[in-house]
Scaffold this active site. Structure first.
Site, PDB file in Angstrom:
ATOM      1  N   LYS A 394       0.916  -1.238  -0.015  1.00  0.00           N
ATOM      2  CA  LYS A 394       0.109   0.035  -0.063  1.00  0.00           C
ATOM      3  C   LYS A 394       0.913   1.179   0.009  1.00  0.00           C
ATOM      4  O   LYS A 394       0.949   1.896   1.162  1.00  0.00           O
ATOM      5  CB  LYS A 394      -0.975   0.076   1.142  1.00  0.00           C
ATOM      6  CG  LYS A 394      -1.764  -1.146   1.023  1.00  0.00           C
ATOM      7  CD  LYS A 394      -2.823  -1.222   2.198  1.00  0.00           C
ATOM      8  CE  LYS A 394      -4.078  -2.450   2.151  1.00  0.00           C
ATOM      9  NZ  LYS A 394      -4.763  -2.765   3.222  1.00  0.00           N
ATOM     10  N   GLY A 547      -2.750  -6.805   8.489  1.00  0.00           N
ATOM     11  CA  GLY A 547      -3.330  -7.937   8.025  1.00  0.00           C
ATOM     12  C   GLY A 547      -2.315  -8.909   7.440  1.00  0.00           C
ATOM     13  O   GLY A 547      -2.193 -10.190   7.929  1.00  0.00           O
ATOM     14  N   GLY A 570      -1.925  -0.020   8.457  1.00  0.00           N
ATOM     15  CA  GLY A 570      -1.724   1.567   8.289  1.00  0.00           C
ATOM     16  C   GLY A 570      -2.182   2.427   9.632  1.00  0.00           C
ATOM     17  O   GLY A 570      -1.713   3.466   9.718  1.00  0.00           O
TER      18      GLY A 570
HETATM   19  N1  LIG Z   1       8.111  -6.109  -3.833  1.00  0.00           N
HETATM   20  C1  LIG Z   1       6.753  -6.463  -3.801  1.00  0.00           C
HETATM   21  N2  LIG Z   1       5.839  -6.312  -5.055  1.00  0.00           N
HETATM   22  C2  LIG Z   1       4.268  -6.458  -4.776  1.00  0.00           C
HETATM   23  N3  LIG Z   1       3.796  -6.831  -3.717  1.00  0.00           N
HETATM   24  C3  LIG Z   1       4.645  -6.815  -2.583  1.00  0.00           C
HETATM   25  C4  LIG Z   1       6.097  -6.801  -2.674  1.00  0.00           C
HETATM   26  N4  LIG Z   1       6.465  -6.864  -1.173  1.00  0.00           N
HETATM   27  C5  LIG Z   1       5.368  -7.106  -0.720  1.00  0.00           C
HETATM   28  N5  LIG Z   1       4.272  -7.120  -1.429  1.00  0.00           N
HETATM   29  C6  LIG Z   1       2.859  -7.415  -0.921  1.00  0.00           C
HETATM   30  O1  LIG Z   1       2.359  -6.636   0.191  1.00  0.00           O
HETATM   31  C7  LIG Z   1       1.317  -7.031   0.688  1.00  0.00           C
HETATM   32  C8  LIG Z   1       1.266  -6.617   2.222  1.00  0.00           C
HETATM   33  O2  LIG Z   1       1.114  -5.196   1.881  1.00  0.00           O
HETATM   34  P1  LIG Z   1       0.288  -4.387   3.127  1.00  0.00           P
HETATM   35  O3  LIG Z   1      -1.211  -4.773   2.754  1.00  0.00           O
HETATM   36  O4  LIG Z   1       0.666  -3.094   2.715  1.00  0.00           O
HETATM   37  O5  LIG Z   1       0.437  -5.008   4.478  1.00  0.00           O
HETATM   38  P2  LIG Z   1      -0.328  -5.218   5.825  1.00  0.00           P
HETATM   39  O6  LIG Z   1      -1.414  -5.821   5.352  1.00  0.00           O
HETATM   40  O7  LIG Z   1       0.481  -5.947   6.598  1.00  0.00           O
HETATM   41  O8  LIG Z   1      -0.424  -3.806   6.335  1.00  0.00           O
HETATM   42  C9  LIG Z   1       1.601  -8.843   0.828  1.00  0.00           C
HETATM   43  O9  LIG Z   1       0.406  -9.752   0.059  1.00  0.00           O
HETATM   44  C10 LIG Z   1       3.031  -8.927   0.032  1.00  0.00           C
HETATM   45  O10 LIG Z   1       2.924  -9.937  -1.187  1.00  0.00           O
HETATM   46  O1  LIG Z   2      -5.828  -4.245   5.937  1.00  0.00           O
HETATM   47  C1  LIG Z   2      -5.830  -3.352   6.354  1.00  0.00           C
HETATM   48  O2  LIG Z   2      -5.033  -2.237   6.344  1.00  0.00           O
HETATM   49  P1  LIG Z   2      -3.390  -2.763   6.597  1.00  0.00           P
HETATM   50  O3  LIG Z   2      -3.010  -3.305   5.283  1.00  0.00           O
HETATM   51  O4  LIG Z   2      -2.604  -1.216   6.655  1.00  0.00           O
HETATM   52  O5  LIG Z   2      -3.224  -3.591   7.539  1.00  0.00           O
HETATM   53  C2  LIG Z   2      -7.446  -2.634   6.592  1.00  0.00           C
HETATM   54  O6  LIG Z   2      -8.277  -3.726   6.882  1.00  0.00           O
HETATM   55  C3  LIG Z   2      -7.634  -1.487   5.912  1.00  0.00           C
HETATM   56  O7  LIG Z   2      -7.870  -1.874   4.487  1.00  0.00           O
HETATM   57  P2  LIG Z   2      -7.662  -0.775   3.418  1.00  0.00           P
HETATM   58  O8  LIG Z   2      -6.191  -0.405   3.219  1.00  0.00           O
HETATM   59  O9  LIG Z   2      -8.115  -1.366   1.989  1.00  0.00           O
HETATM   60  O10 LIG Z   2      -8.441   0.514   3.813  1.00  0.00           O
END
Ligand SMILES: Nc1ncnc2c1ncn2[C@@H]1O[C@H](COP(=O)(O)OP(=O)(O)O)[C@@H](O)[C@H]1O
Ligand SMILES: O=C(OP(=O)(O)O)[C@H](O)COP(=O)(O)O
Length: 592
Positions: A394, A547, A570
């Protein structure tokens, strides 16, 4: 989930008697359980990964040991309050589904576990025909993963020997598993990590302030969990949401739960983003049917203590934009709106924010309140050096928080799509990788800013690339300057991972959000695994959340070695920045 090992065998110690209810409706005693040549008493439970890894082997061994005159009994002594998967109802389901060939008993008072001195699940006590202890070792070399099929059958061999000679083997390797969940945990670890006193008093109403009997309660949970092939692959967020749901059910409320899942096109239903797998998982965890309601905006009829799950809130037009008409519609469904989605508290959307403005009452659920209390306490006075690791996909959400984060922490390391944006900002090619071209100037500014403070945001020196994003893609380690135009950077390289791991090991406090690579695919998971192990081994106070980060923690089995795991990613980064989360601001406004 603290990992624990069993103590050495006290040869000859007599088996304490018990009278416990079984899932079959009978009361079982020691005498009733015992076989002609001995008895195997096993302390197990439903939720523990160490037990799950060997359930089929336990069944196999118990069946075969019967032929040697050894009977078996399993006792579940955990307090199911925080582990609803271990409830008596769920014990019945598991015993039936797996066809347990032994009585499965519930030790509600935990007196039997204490009398035996059981410490973890699984914990095996092997007795001879005189009910004298002869074995206190493990089943085999399995841990959270089953050992290879040809691993030595240590428990089976020992029990066979006991049946034949009355004596167990001298050499016994302890069993390892999750600690028994005691009702009044003496564990300082638990007190230190979870029971965080509320120093900063937050001025919003809490669910415990209300009489919920007969009330229509609408809970916004964050059930946005990873799903593969129609199955939930990491249910931590679901389990974290259960205490509020169970509290409402126990209090006699009519319970409606809503959540988003992923980022579907608004206004359109799609199977891919349906909460069906979540409803199935909740049904399993709660031990009762949780119907998924597809068309719910006009309300549902419920009885007290009934529960339904509403289909993905992001299928409704206006959700993301916090549309007032939609928010009013949601508010009309309930008497009390409960915001419990900490992971989505940084989003001002109709189901997290608008609805709370118009509902008759709005309050925080148990999870939201607990997360805010715990994180405020943990971040109050962090031990230094303070390291933040921010990765994941993200990019736009997270890269923009780095600005204020950089001034709060001593070291900042980036991975995933965020690192790719910094690599591009440093003038390297990132090929077809995930990155945010619009944020290159922001990344450059952050790097410059860090330099002027004498700090640094290190960029990876090596990366793992592939030509396609797939489970079978070939992984190639490259120097960061050698990435080709048709390459995808899917992980940090081993040299970079080792450098980051060193930083983690010498940190005083670590916050981690976002995997540093596509860890779901093993050949792109080494960076995340190396970092996860370094966090686990570090003596730093560590907080991890998000997540997918929770899924990575589960995958690498370090859950019990992270000081605090948050359901927010986030959201917790924004909280760490010092921002008031919009959903929390709304609750505070409603409490005025
Ligand atoms: N270099 C990359 N290119 C594409 N996707 C990636 C890369 N590094 C990590 N990811 C992906 O990012 C995802 C997690 O991102 P995010 O939702 O931001 O984390 P979180 O849910 O822990 O906040 C994972 O599914 C992972 O596969
Ligand atoms: O997975 C979430 O955030 P996270 O990836 O930052 O942990 C929350 O469910 C928020 O999802 P969103 O970033 O699609 O609003």
């Amino acid at each position: 989930m603290a990992r624990t090992e069993t103590p050495v065998c006290e040869f000859g110690k007599k088996a304490p008697d018990f009278a416990l209810p079984g899932v079959d409706g009978q009361i079982w005693t020691l005498e009733k359980c015992k076989g002609p040549n001995g008895l195997l008493v096993m302390f197990i439970c439903n939720h523990c990964p160490y037990v799950k890894a060997v359930q089929d082997r336990i069944i196999r061994d118990v069946k075969e040991l019967k032929e040697y005159g050894i009977n078996a009994v399993a006792i579940m002594s955990n307090d199911p309050t925080d582990y609803p998967e271990d409830s008596f109802e769920n014990m019945k389901i598991v015993a039936e589904q797996l066809g347990y060939p032994f009585p499965y008993l519930y030790d509600e008072t935990q007196e039997v576990a204490k009398a035996y001195g059981a410490v973890c699940t699984p914990d095996f006590f092997g007795y001879n025909k005189d009910l004298e202890l002869q074995y206190r070792g493990r089943l085999d070399a399995s841990r959270k993963e089953a050992a290879p099929p040809d691993a030595r059958r240590e428990l089976f061999e020992a029990m066979k020997q006991i049946a034949e000679t009355g004596k167990g083997p001298e050499e016994q390797i302890p069993s390892m598993g999750c600690s028994i969940k005691w009702r009044e945990p003496p564990a300082p670890e638990k007190a230190e990590k979870k029971e965080v006193e509320n120093k900063k008093s937050l001025s919003f109403k809490r669910i415990t302030d209300f009489d919920l009997a007969g009330k229509r309660v609408l809970i916004r949970a964050d059930l946005n969990v990873p799903i593969k092939d129609g199955k939930v692959t990491s249910d931590t967020r679901i389990r974290a949401s259960l205490p509020t749901i169970e509290h409402c059910l126990r209090a006699g409320a009519k319970v409606m739960v809503m959540s988003h899942l992923g980022r579907p096109t608004e206004g359109e239903y799609s199977d891919e983003f349906s909460l069906k797998p979540v409803a199935d998982r909740m049904t399993w965890l709660l031990g009762r049917k949780v119907p998924l309601i597809k068309d719910w905006l006009n309300g549902v009829d419920l009885h007290p203590r009934e529960i339904v799950l509403f289909e993905n809130v992001r299928f409704n037009k206006g959700e993301k934009k916090d549309d007032e008409a939609l928010a009013r519609k949601l508010a009309a469904l309930c008497d009390i709106y409960v915001m419990d989605a900490f992971g989505t508290a940084h989003r001002a959307e109709a189901s997290t924010h608008g609805v709370g403005r118009f509902a008759p009452e709005a309050c925080a659920g148990l999870l939201l309140a607990a997360e805010l209390d715990a994180l405020s306490k943990a971040l109050e006075n962090p031990e230094r050096p303070f390291l933040a690791i921010v990765g994941g996909s993200k990019v736009s959400t997270k890269l923009t928080v780095l600005d204020s984060l950089a001034s709060k922490v001593d070291q900042l390391i980036v991975g995933g799509g965020i690192a790719n944006t910094f690599i591009a900002a440093a003038g390297h090619s990132v090929g077809k990788s995930l990155y945010e071209a619009d944020l290159i100037p922001e990344a450059k500014r952050l790097m410059e800013q860090a330099k002027t403070r004498g700090a640094e945001i290190p960029i990876p020196t090596d990366v793992v690339c592939a030509k396609e994003f797939s489970e079978s893609a070939q992984a190639t380690v490259k120097k960061v300057g050698d990435v080709a135009d048709d390459d995808l950077i899917l992980d940090i390289g081993p040299e970079t991972a080792a450098r980051y791991a060193e930083l983690a090991k010498s940190a005083g406090t670590i916050v981690w959000n976002g995997p540093v690579g596509v860890f779901e695919i093993d050949q792109f998971g080494e960076g995340t695994r190396t970092l996860a192990m370094a966090i686990a081994e570090s003596s730093a106070y560590s907080i991890a959340g998000g997540g997918d980060t929770l899924a990575a923690i589960e995958k690498y089995g370090i859950g019990d070695r992270v000081s605090y795991t948050s359901t927010g990613g986030g959201a917790f980064l924004e909280f760490l920045e010092g921002k008031t989360l919009p959903a929390v601001a709304m609750l505070e406004e409603r409490a005025k």
